[in-house]
Design a protein around this motif. Structure first.
Motif, PDB file in Angstrom:
ATOM      1  N   ASP A  10       0.832  -1.208   0.000  1.00  0.00           N
ATOM      2  CA  ASP A  10       0.000   0.000   0.000  1.00  0.00           C
ATOM      3  C   ASP A  10       0.862   1.251   0.000  1.00  0.00           C
ATOM      4  O   ASP A  10       0.564   2.233  -0.702  1.00  0.00           O
ATOM      5  CB  ASP A  10      -0.929   0.010   1.214  1.00  0.00           C
ATOM      6  N   LEU A  11       1.916   1.262   0.790  1.00  0.00           N
ATOM      7  CA  LEU A  11       2.815   2.413   0.802  1.00  0.00           C
ATOM      8  C   LEU A  11       3.470   2.594  -0.561  1.00  0.00           C
ATOM      9  O   LEU A  11       3.639   3.720  -1.037  1.00  0.00           O
ATOM     10  CB  LEU A  11       3.879   2.236   1.886  1.00  0.00           C
ATOM     11  N   ALA A  12       3.825   1.466  -1.196  1.00  0.00           N
ATOM     12  CA  ALA A  12       4.446   1.556  -2.523  1.00  0.00           C
ATOM     13  C   ALA A  12       3.472   2.104  -3.553  1.00  0.00           C
ATOM     14  O   ALA A  12       3.888   2.744  -4.527  1.00  0.00           O
ATOM     15  CB  ALA A  12       4.960   0.183  -2.956  1.00  0.00           C
ATOM     16  N   ALA A  13       2.165   1.852  -3.346  1.00  0.00           N
ATOM     17  CA  ALA A  13       1.143   2.300  -4.306  1.00  0.00           C
ATOM     18  C   ALA A  13       0.535   3.644  -3.940  1.00  0.00           C
ATOM     19  O   ALA A  13      -0.358   4.135  -4.632  1.00  0.00           O
ATOM     20  CB  ALA A  13       0.031   1.250  -4.413  1.00  0.00           C
ATOM     21  N   TRP A 187       0.819   8.455  12.629  1.00  0.00           N
ATOM     22  CA  TRP A 187       1.244   7.194  12.020  1.00  0.00           C
ATOM     23  C   TRP A 187       1.995   6.360  13.044  1.00  0.00           C
ATOM     24  O   TRP A 187       2.889   6.857  13.725  1.00  0.00           O
ATOM     25  CB  TRP A 187       2.143   7.492  10.819  1.00  0.00           C
ATOM     26  N   HIS A 188       1.611   5.092  13.155  1.00  0.00           N
ATOM     27  CA  HIS A 188       2.339   4.192  14.054  1.00  0.00           C
ATOM     28  C   HIS A 188       2.121   2.751  13.616  1.00  0.00           C
ATOM     29  O   HIS A 188       0.982   2.301  13.432  1.00  0.00           O
ATOM     30  CB  HIS A 188       1.863   4.355  15.501  1.00  0.00           C
ATOM     31  N   ALA A 189       3.244   2.067  13.411  1.00  0.00           N
ATOM     32  CA  ALA A 189       3.226   0.616  13.154  1.00  0.00           C
ATOM     33  C   ALA A 189       2.269   0.232  12.029  1.00  0.00           C
ATOM     34  O   ALA A 189       1.475  -0.707  12.152  1.00  0.00           O
ATOM     35  CB  ALA A 189       2.867  -0.131  14.433  1.00  0.00           C
ATOM     36  N   GLY A 190       2.331   0.954  10.918  1.00  0.00           N
ATOM     37  CA  GLY A 190       1.529   0.596   9.758  1.00  0.00           C
ATOM     38  C   GLY A 190       0.094   1.059   9.791  1.00  0.00           C
ATOM     39  O   GLY A 190      -0.699   0.678   8.927  1.00  0.00           O
ATOM     40  N   VAL A 191      -0.257   1.888  10.785  1.00  0.00           N
ATOM     41  CA  VAL A 191      -1.630   2.390  10.888  1.00  0.00           C
ATOM     42  C   VAL A 191      -1.609   3.919  10.827  1.00  0.00           C
ATOM     43  O   VAL A 191      -0.933   4.569  11.623  1.00  0.00           O
ATOM     44  CB  VAL A 191      -2.311   1.928  12.198  1.00  0.00           C
ATOM     45  N   LEU A 192      -2.348   4.477   9.878  1.00  0.00           N
ATOM     46  CA  LEU A 192      -2.518   5.918   9.754  1.00  0.00           C
ATOM     47  C   LEU A 192      -3.847   6.288  10.394  1.00  0.00           C
ATOM     48  O   LEU A 192      -4.903   5.806   9.975  1.00  0.00           O
ATOM     49  CB  LEU A 192      -2.506   6.347   8.282  1.00  0.00           C
ATOM     50  N   ARG A 193      -3.802   7.134  11.412  1.00  0.00           N
ATOM     51  CA  ARG A 193      -5.022   7.543  12.116  1.00  0.00           C
ATOM     52  C   ARG A 193      -5.369   8.973  11.748  1.00  0.00           C
ATOM     53  O   ARG A 193      -4.508   9.840  11.716  1.00  0.00           O
ATOM     54  CB  ARG A 193      -4.834   7.411  13.623  1.00  0.00           C
ATOM     55  N   LEU A 194      -6.648   9.196  11.487  1.00  0.00           N
ATOM     56  CA  LEU A 194      -7.150  10.507  11.101  1.00  0.00           C
ATOM     57  C   LEU A 194      -8.339  10.865  11.974  1.00  0.00           C
ATOM     58  O   LEU A 194      -9.347  10.154  11.983  1.00  0.00           O
ATOM     59  CB  LEU A 194      -7.563  10.516   9.623  1.00  0.00           C
ATOM     60  N   VAL A 195      -8.214  11.947  12.708  1.00  0.00           N
ATOM     61  CA  VAL A 195      -9.342  12.478  13.471  1.00  0.00           C
ATOM     62  C   VAL A 195     -10.057  13.458  12.557  1.00  0.00           C
ATOM     63  O   VAL A 195      -9.598  14.577  12.335  1.00  0.00           O
ATOM     64  CB  VAL A 195      -8.862  13.177  14.758  1.00  0.00           C
ATOM     65  N   ASP A 196     -11.174  13.029  11.979  1.00  0.00           N
ATOM     66  CA  ASP A 196     -11.929  13.823  11.009  1.00  0.00           C
ATOM     67  C   ASP A 196     -13.273  14.187  11.627  1.00  0.00           C
ATOM     68  O   ASP A 196     -14.145  13.330  11.758  1.00  0.00           O
ATOM     69  CB  ASP A 196     -12.134  13.007   9.724  1.00  0.00           C
ATOM     70  N   ASP A 209      -9.220  -1.206   5.928  1.00  0.00           N
ATOM     71  CA  ASP A 209      -8.117  -2.040   5.479  1.00  0.00           C
ATOM     72  C   ASP A 209      -7.827  -1.668   4.030  1.00  0.00           C
ATOM     73  O   ASP A 209      -8.627  -1.941   3.142  1.00  0.00           O
ATOM     74  CB  ASP A 209      -8.496  -3.516   5.595  1.00  0.00           C
ATOM     75  N   VAL A 210      -6.716  -1.011   3.806  1.00  0.00           N
ATOM     76  CA  VAL A 210      -6.404  -0.524   2.456  1.00  0.00           C
ATOM     77  C   VAL A 210      -6.245  -1.688   1.485  1.00  0.00           C
ATOM     78  O   VAL A 210      -6.575  -1.576   0.303  1.00  0.00           O
ATOM     79  CB  VAL A 210      -5.150   0.371   2.503  1.00  0.00           C
ATOM     80  N   ALA A 211      -5.740  -2.803   1.972  1.00  0.00           N
ATOM     81  CA  ALA A 211      -5.804  -4.079   1.249  1.00  0.00           C
ATOM     82  C   ALA A 211      -5.268  -4.009  -0.172  1.00  0.00           C
ATOM     83  O   ALA A 211      -5.917  -4.439  -1.120  1.00  0.00           O
ATOM     84  CB  ALA A 211      -7.244  -4.596   1.244  1.00  0.00           C
ATOM     85  N   GLY A 212      -4.077  -3.440  -0.326  1.00  0.00           N
ATOM     86  CA  GLY A 212      -3.444  -3.438  -1.639  1.00  0.00           C
ATOM     87  C   GLY A 212      -3.915  -2.365  -2.593  1.00  0.00           C
ATOM     88  O   GLY A 212      -3.441  -2.295  -3.722  1.00  0.00           O
ATOM     89  N   ARG A 213      -4.854  -1.530  -2.172  1.00  0.00           N
ATOM     90  CA  ARG A 213      -5.385  -0.494  -3.070  1.00  0.00           C
ATOM     91  C   ARG A 213      -4.518   0.754  -3.107  1.00  0.00           C
ATOM     92  O   ARG A 213      -4.676   1.597  -3.989  1.00  0.00           O
ATOM     93  CB  ARG A 213      -6.796  -0.098  -2.646  1.00  0.00           C
ATOM     94  N   GLY A 214      -3.618   0.918  -2.134  1.00  0.00           N
ATOM     95  CA  GLY A 214      -2.846   2.143  -2.049  1.00  0.00           C
ATOM     96  C   GLY A 214      -3.652   3.256  -1.395  1.00  0.00           C
ATOM     97  O   GLY A 214      -4.783   3.048  -0.940  1.00  0.00           O
ATOM     98  N   LEU A 215      -3.062   4.425  -1.347  1.00  0.00           N
ATOM     99  CA  LEU A 215      -3.681   5.587  -0.710  1.00  0.00           C
ATOM    100  C   LEU A 215      -3.427   6.801  -1.591  1.00  0.00           C
ATOM    101  O   LEU A 215      -2.342   6.937  -2.163  1.00  0.00           O
ATOM    102  CB  LEU A 215      -3.067   5.797   0.681  1.00  0.00           C
ATOM    103  N   VAL A 216      -4.414   7.673  -1.716  1.00  0.00           N
ATOM    104  CA  VAL A 216      -4.281   8.895  -2.505  1.00  0.00           C
ATOM    105  C   VAL A 216      -4.227  10.083  -1.549  1.00  0.00           C
ATOM    106  O   VAL A 216      -5.102  10.237  -0.689  1.00  0.00           O
ATOM    107  CB  VAL A 216      -5.458   9.071  -3.496  1.00  0.00           C
ATOM    108  N   LEU A 217      -3.208  10.920  -1.686  1.00  0.00           N
ATOM    109  CA  LEU A 217      -3.015  12.083  -0.823  1.00  0.00           C
ATOM    110  C   LEU A 217      -3.126  13.343  -1.677  1.00  0.00           C
ATOM    111  O   LEU A 217      -2.383  13.517  -2.648  1.00  0.00           O
ATOM    112  CB  LEU A 217      -1.649  12.012  -0.143  1.00  0.00           C
TER     113      LEU A 217
END
Length: 339
Positions: A10-13, A187-196, A209-217
């Motif tokens: 996920d980080l790579a994507a 960010w901690h231990a592979g978990v990104l937390r967002l207070v929205d 669970d991002v599950a291989g989809r990656g993340l868009v910033l």
């Protein structure tokens, strides 16, 4: 709170991008809440006469009283730098049931409902017409107000943000990147937390669970804090306030920026000294030329000389190059002696 569980893949994507259409739509917030966007007010004043020739009732109805925007107005970018016209075509083709539902949801205001303004009430039962009229109004707004000068400056700020984030990721890794994006993110231990405080849909739940989809910033000039969207098709998306957005107002009080220090101008010449003084934040040749009221060719020659002298760093993004003065350039502008 949202938790995004990201694996190595996920980080790579994960990728950064921005949306011209999103920035155009959200710029209307700066009219409704001027105190929250002071850096945008000189621009708004400058194009006010042109703005008044547009369908202002429909444009201003796009921002609900609590600041919500119907989701169909800001479709998920399909790539890092989508073309405005292509995004507008997607908007106009939004299914009728989605248009109607998104408008009504925005005006429900997260439990604080507001009545539809006349411009929307007259069209809400004909969502196809509403989408078409909205696309036409945004196209005119873009063409007459935003595209000539505002968007080149805005795009440079967004590009500069992405360049900076890339350096953060390469130098400090994911922990350094996410720690610097926004105070709502941790960010901690592979978990990104967002207070929205205002997620798009609270019913989605808090664990993703991002599950291989990656993340868009997505950096934006009109965010007051990081927010997420996990409801549209595709990878989860996080929007965050762009670094350097306050620089949007720089140089707008007069046509030219303030004169550079006389000693520096005597050393390298006034045009190059002025450019060096402006490059505390990254900018492109085109943006600098517009701010100075000169040709891009003239700016390019001076930038080349400053770069050859070791005073600037260059970062390429696609076909665009951003310039920023480096440590040696800072020392020269600030009058610090060399070592």
């Amino acid at each position: 709170m949202f938790e995004f569980h990201l694996g190595v893949d996920d980080l790579a994507a994960t990728w950064f991008g921005y949306s011209a259409l999103q920035e155009a739509v959200l710029s209307l917030r700066a009219r409704r809440s001027p105190g929250r966007y002071p850096e945008q007010q000189p621009w708004i004043a400058g194009w006010q006469d042109r703005y008044e020739t547009l369908d202002t009732a429909l444009l201003e109805a796009m921002i609900a009283p609590v600041g919500f925007v119907p989701d169909f107005l800001t479709p998920r970018p399909l790539g890092p730098r989508p073309d405005f016209a292509a995004e507008l075509t997607r908007l106009a083709a939004t299914p009728a049931e989605v248009v109607r539902a998104d408008v009504l949801e925005a005006y429900r205001g997260g439990g604080n409902p507001s009545p539809l303004p006349p411009a929307l009430a007259a069209l809400i039962d004909d969502p196809v017409e509403l989408a078409g009229r909205t696309a036409e109004a945004l196209d005119a707004y873009w063409t007459r107000c935003l595209a000539p000068a505002w968007w080149p400056r805005a795009r440079s700020v967004l590009e500069a943000d992405i360049a900076y984030r890339g350096r953060m990721l390469s130098e400090r890794g994911a922990e350094g990147l996410f720690a610097d994006l926004d105070t709502r993110l941790t960010w901690h231990a592979g978990v990104l937390r967002l207070v929205d405080p205002h997620p798009a849909v609270k019913a989605v739940g808090t664990t993703v669970d991002v599950a291989g989809r990656g993340l868009v910033l997505i950096p934006t000039l009109f965010g007051l804090g990081a927010q997420t969207d996990v409801t549209q098709a595709g990878p989860p998306l996080v929007c965050y306030p762009a670094r350097g957005k306050a620089t949007m107002a720089e140089g707008l009080g007069t046509r030219r920026p303030a004169r550079a220090d006389a000693a520096l101008a005597g050393l390298i010449g006034a045009p190059r000294a002025r450019l060096l003084a402006m490059l505390a934040t990254p900018a492109s040749t085109t943006e600098l030329a517009q701010r100075l009221g000169v040709t891009p060719g003239a700016v390019s020659r001076h930038l080349g000389a400053l770069a050859s002298a070791g005073l600037l760093d260059r970062t390429r993004h696609g076909h665009r190059v951003l310039y920023r003065r480096n440590g040696l350039g800072d020392a020269l502008v600030e009058g610090r002696g060399g070592g």
